[in-house]
Design a protein around this motif. Structure first.
Motif, PDB file in Angstrom:
ATOM      1  N   SER A 101      28.738 -37.058   7.138  1.00 51.05           N
ATOM      2  CA  SER A 101      28.317 -37.915   5.989  1.00 51.05           C
ATOM      3  C   SER A 101      27.125 -38.453   6.169  1.00 51.05           C
ATOM      4  O   SER A 101      26.686 -38.587   7.799  1.00 51.05           O
ATOM      5  CB  SER A 101      29.320 -38.788   5.552  1.00 51.05           C
ATOM      6  OG  SER A 101      29.481 -39.801   6.490  1.00 51.05           O
ATOM      7  N   GLY A 102      26.387 -39.183   5.611  1.00 55.20           N
ATOM      8  CA  GLY A 102      25.019 -40.125   5.963  1.00 55.20           C
ATOM      9  C   GLY A 102      25.588 -41.099   6.593  1.00 55.20           C
ATOM     10  O   GLY A 102      24.858 -41.655   7.673  1.00 55.20           O
ATOM     11  N   SER A 103      26.756 -41.635   6.389  1.00 55.56           N
ATOM     12  CA  SER A 103      27.248 -42.987   7.016  1.00 55.56           C
ATOM     13  C   SER A 103      27.421 -42.685   8.388  1.00 55.56           C
ATOM     14  O   SER A 103      27.295 -43.351   9.507  1.00 55.56           O
ATOM     15  CB  SER A 103      28.659 -43.473   6.523  1.00 55.56           C
ATOM     16  OG  SER A 103      28.481 -43.688   5.171  1.00 55.56           O
TER      17      SER A 103
ATOM     18  N   ASP B 134      16.991 -44.776   8.090  1.00 53.75           N
ATOM     19  CA  ASP B 134      18.030 -44.462   7.166  1.00 53.75           C
ATOM     20  C   ASP B 134      17.238 -43.611   5.978  1.00 53.75           C
ATOM     21  O   ASP B 134      16.904 -44.174   4.969  1.00 53.75           O
ATOM     22  CB  ASP B 134      18.802 -45.409   6.627  1.00 53.75           C
ATOM     23  CG  ASP B 134      19.963 -45.184   5.527  1.00 53.75           C
ATOM     24  OD1 ASP B 134      19.858 -44.184   5.072  1.00 53.75           O
ATOM     25  OD2 ASP B 134      20.686 -46.172   5.462  1.00 53.75           O
TER      26      ASP B 134
ATOM     27  N   ALA C  96      18.682 -41.548   3.888  1.00 55.85           N
ATOM     28  CA  ALA C  96      19.741 -40.983   3.029  1.00 55.85           C
ATOM     29  C   ALA C  96      19.073 -40.631   1.695  1.00 55.85           C
ATOM     30  O   ALA C  96      19.698 -39.746   0.982  1.00 55.85           O
ATOM     31  CB  ALA C  96      21.027 -41.765   3.030  1.00 55.85           C
ATOM     32  N   GLN C  97      18.265 -41.524   1.191  1.00 54.99           N
ATOM     33  CA  GLN C  97      17.481 -41.330  -0.450  1.00 54.99           C
ATOM     34  C   GLN C  97      16.396 -40.671  -0.226  1.00 54.99           C
ATOM     35  O   GLN C  97      15.843 -40.830  -1.063  1.00 54.99           O
ATOM     36  CB  GLN C  97      17.516 -42.669  -0.899  1.00 54.99           C
ATOM     37  CG  GLN C  97      18.908 -43.344  -0.920  1.00 54.99           C
ATOM     38  CD  GLN C  97      18.867 -44.798  -1.660  1.00 54.99           C
ATOM     39  OE1 GLN C  97      17.970 -44.880  -2.485  1.00 54.99           O
ATOM     40  NE2 GLN C  97      20.267 -45.536  -1.594  1.00 54.99           N
TER      41      GLN C  97
ATOM     42  N   SER D  91      21.839 -37.821   4.131  1.00 53.28           N
ATOM     43  CA  SER D  91      23.220 -37.914   3.249  1.00 53.28           C
ATOM     44  C   SER D  91      22.921 -36.702   2.406  1.00 53.28           C
ATOM     45  O   SER D  91      22.100 -36.586   1.750  1.00 53.28           O
ATOM     46  CB  SER D  91      23.439 -39.365   2.636  1.00 53.28           C
ATOM     47  OG  SER D  91      24.557 -38.772   1.654  1.00 53.28           O
TER      48      SER D  91
ATOM     49  N   LYS E   5      22.674 -37.311  -4.117  1.00 56.36           N
ATOM     50  CA  LYS E   5      21.241 -37.381  -3.383  1.00 56.36           C
ATOM     51  C   LYS E   5      20.480 -36.178  -3.794  1.00 56.36           C
ATOM     52  O   LYS E   5      20.898 -35.185  -4.684  1.00 56.36           O
ATOM     53  CB  LYS E   5      21.477 -37.219  -1.917  1.00 56.36           C
ATOM     54  CG  LYS E   5      22.450 -38.248  -1.419  1.00 56.36           C
ATOM     55  CD  LYS E   5      21.588 -39.672  -1.362  1.00 56.36           C
ATOM     56  CE  LYS E   5      22.234 -41.081  -0.853  1.00 56.36           C
ATOM     57  NZ  LYS E   5      23.213 -41.758  -1.470  1.00 56.36           N
TER      58      LYS E   5
HETATM   59  C1  LIG Z   1      20.838 -45.887   1.974  1.00 52.23           C
HETATM   60  C2  LIG Z   1      21.856 -45.066   2.311  1.00 52.23           C
HETATM   61  N1  LIG Z   1      22.513 -45.143   3.411  1.00 52.23           N
HETATM   62  C3  LIG Z   1      23.549 -44.283   3.826  1.00 52.23           C
HETATM   63  C4  LIG Z   1      24.172 -43.719   2.827  1.00 52.23           C
HETATM   64  C5  LIG Z   1      25.529 -43.159   3.513  1.00 52.23           C
HETATM   65  O1  LIG Z   1      25.683 -41.928   3.203  1.00 52.23           O
HETATM   66  P1  LIG Z   1      27.090 -41.099   2.662  1.00 52.23           P
HETATM   67  O2  LIG Z   1      27.439 -41.699   1.420  1.00 52.23           O
HETATM   68  O3  LIG Z   1      26.521 -39.612   3.035  1.00 52.23           O
HETATM   69  O4  LIG Z   1      27.910 -41.629   3.867  1.00 52.23           O
HETATM   70  C6  LIG Z   1      23.828 -43.932   1.581  1.00 52.23           C
HETATM   71  C7  LIG Z   1      24.414 -42.888   0.376  1.00 52.23           C
HETATM   72  O5  LIG Z   1      25.463 -43.083   0.104  1.00 52.23           O
HETATM   73  C8  LIG Z   1      22.734 -44.412   1.232  1.00 52.23           C
HETATM   74  O6  LIG Z   1      22.143 -44.270   0.099  1.00 52.23           O
END
Ligand SMILES: Cc1ncc(COP(=O)(O)O)c(C=O)c1O
Length: 371
Positions: free
Chosen positions: A59-61, A157, A159-160, A181, A186
Motif C-alpha cells: 500500500s501507499g502507507s 509522499d 500518493a496523490q 499509492s 488514486k
Molecule cells: C497523501 C497520502 N499519503 C499516503 C496515502 C496512503 O496510501 P494507501 O491508502 O495506499 O495506504 C494516501 C492515500 O490514501 C495519501 O493520499
C-alpha cells in the motif's frame, strides 16, 4: 442529474477487455504474490517516474513505512512533515517509534511551507516527508537544499501525484524516495490496496526489496527486521494496464480543471470573492483532486449532496489535532493555515470521464447556492 465524486465504473467500461485479459493471465499463472507481473509493473512505474528502481509494496502507507525502516528511523528520531495530509503520512512515522514534527502549509498549494522547515530541524531530525497534495508537487528545491545542508533523507509522499512535475522533474524522482499509492481512487488505482517506492539509489532499492519480505536475505535468514509489505500480482497487472492510459486520463483531468476555472469565473463567483480556485504553480498538476475554498464550506457541501453532487473534504481535521497525536502536545492555533484549509476546502468531481453537461451542472449548482 447525478454527479459522483469519482466514476470508476465509467473508467472500467473503457478498458474492460484489457483489464479482464490481464486479470485472467494472473489467474492462469496462479502466481499471486511478487513474480513477473510485479516486476513488469515496477519497471513501468519507475520509468514513468524517471527513476531507476521501483519496489512494489502492499500500500501507499507501507511504502512510507518501509522507506523509513530502511533508513533505520525509529525511537528518538524526528521526522518533519505537514499536518494537512492523509493520516498515513504521519502515521507511518509514529509506527516506527519516531516523532512526527509538523510544519504548517503554504495556503496556495496546501503543501509544506519550506520557509518554516529550518526552525524545526534539531539534532534528532532524520527525514523530511513533503506531501504532493491533490496532485501538485511541494516546493522541492528549497526542501532539498535544507535536506542536503542538514544531512536529512527526503521521502516524497507522492500518493496523490504520480506523473506530476516540478520544473519538469517527476514526482518521486527528486527526493531519496518517492512513495506511490495504488488505492483505487488514486489517478493510477489498482483493484485493491497496493503501492510502490521508487528511487534512483541502488543500495536503497536493494534494502527496500529485503525489508518488504521481513528482512529476509538470503531466504529465511534475517539480518534486519522488516515486515510483510509484499505486493500482489493482481494489483500489478491492473496497474500496468492502467498506466498505459494514465497520460490520457491526466490530460482529461487537467481539461476538466481548466473548464471549471473558466465556468466559475464566468459565473462571477471568483471576482465576488465567494470561492477561490486551485492554483497551479508547478509545471504539471495532475489534479487527483480539484479543490475549491469557500467560507461557508459545510453548508455548500450539504447543498451539493442534496443535489446529488459528490464532494468531499480532504481533510476535516489536521493531524496535529487528532486524538491519537495528543501526546505530541500540539494545540489549536499551532498551524493556522492547515486549520483554515481544513475549514474551507472542498473537492469537486474532476475525474476524467466527467462530461461538459455534468461540469456545468456542478458550477450552476454552486452558483445557485450563493444566490
Ligand atoms: C497523501 C497520502 N499519503 C499516503 C496515502 C496512503 O496510501 P494507501 O491508502 O495506499 O495506504 C494516501 C492515500 O490514501 C495519501 O493520499
Amino acid at each position: 442529474m447525478q454527479v459522483p465524486l469519482l466514476d470508476l465504473k465509467a473508467q472500467y467500461a473503457t478498458i474492460k477487455e484489457e483489464i479482464d485479459e490481464a486479470v485472467a493471465q494472473v489467474f492462469a499463472s496462479q502466481y499471486f504474490i511478487l513474480g513477473p507481473q510485479v516486476k513488469a509493473c515496477e519497471e513501468a512505474v519507475a520509468k514513468y517516474s524517471s527513476c531507476t528502481y521501483g519496489v512494489g509494496v502492499s500500500s501507499g502507507s507501507d511504502a512510507l513505512l518501509v522507506a523509513l525502516m530502511v533508513e533505520g528511523v525509529g525511537v528518538g528520531d524526528e521526522v518533519v512533515t505537514t499536518p494537512y495530509t492523509f493520516f498515513a503520512t504521519a502515521g507511518s512515522v509514529a509506527r516506527t517509534g519516531a516523532t512526527p514534527v509538523f510544519v504548517d502549509i503554504d495556503p496556495v498549494t496546501y503543501n509544506l511551507d519550506p520557509a518554516q522547515v529550518e526552525d524545526k530541524i534539531t539534532d534528532h531530525t532524520r527525514a523530511i516527508i513533503p506531501v504532493h497534495l491533490y496532485g501538485q508537487l511541494a516546493d522541492m528545491d528549497p526542501l532539498m537544499d535544507l535536506a542536503r545542508k542538514h544531512d536529512l533523507v527526503v521521502i516524497e509522499d507522492a500518493a496523490q501525484a504520480i506523473g506530476a512535475e516540478y520544473d519538469v522533474r517527476r514526482a518521486g524522482s527528486i527526493g531519496d524516495y518517492g512513495c506511490f499509492s495504488f488505492f483505487p481512487s488514486k489517478n493510477l488505482g489498482g483493484a485493491g490496496d497496493g503501492g510502490m517506492v521508487v528511487t534512483n539509489d541502488p543500495m536503497r532499492a536493494e534494502k527496500l526489496v529485503v525489508m518488504r519480505t521481513h528482512g529476509s536475505h538470503p531466504k529465511y535468514y534475517h539480518k534486519v527486521i522488516g515486515g510483510n509489505f509484499r505486493p500482489d500480482a493482481l494489483q500489478a497487472a491492473v496497474v500496468t494496464v492502467k498506466l498505459r492510459h494514465l497520460d490520457d486520463w491526466t490530460r482529461a483531468r487537467q481539461a476538466n480543471a481548466a473548464r471549471y476555472d473558466h465556468l466559475f469565473q464566468a459565473a462571477g463567483l471568483v471576482d465576488k470573492g465567494l470561492i477561490a480556485l486551485p492554483r497551479v504553480v508547478t509545471s504539471k498538476h495532475i489534479f487527483n483532486q480539484y479543490v475549491i475554498r469557500v467560507a461557508r464550506r459545510n453548508e455548500l457541501m450539504t447543498f451539493l449532496k442534496e443535489k446529488n453532487i459528490g464532494c468531499e473534504i480532504y481533510y476535516p481535521l489536521p493531524l496535529h489535532l487528532q486524538e491519537c497525536f495528543a501526546y505530541l502536545g500540539y494545540q489549536e492555533g499551532d498551524f493556522p493555515e492547515s486549520e483554515k484549509a481544513a475549514q474551507e476546502t472542498l473537492a469537486l468531481p474532476v475525474y476524467p470521464e466527467l462530461t461538459d453537461a455534468l461540469a456545468e451542472y456542478v458550477v450552476d449548482t454552486v452558483a445557485q447556492f450563493f444566490t
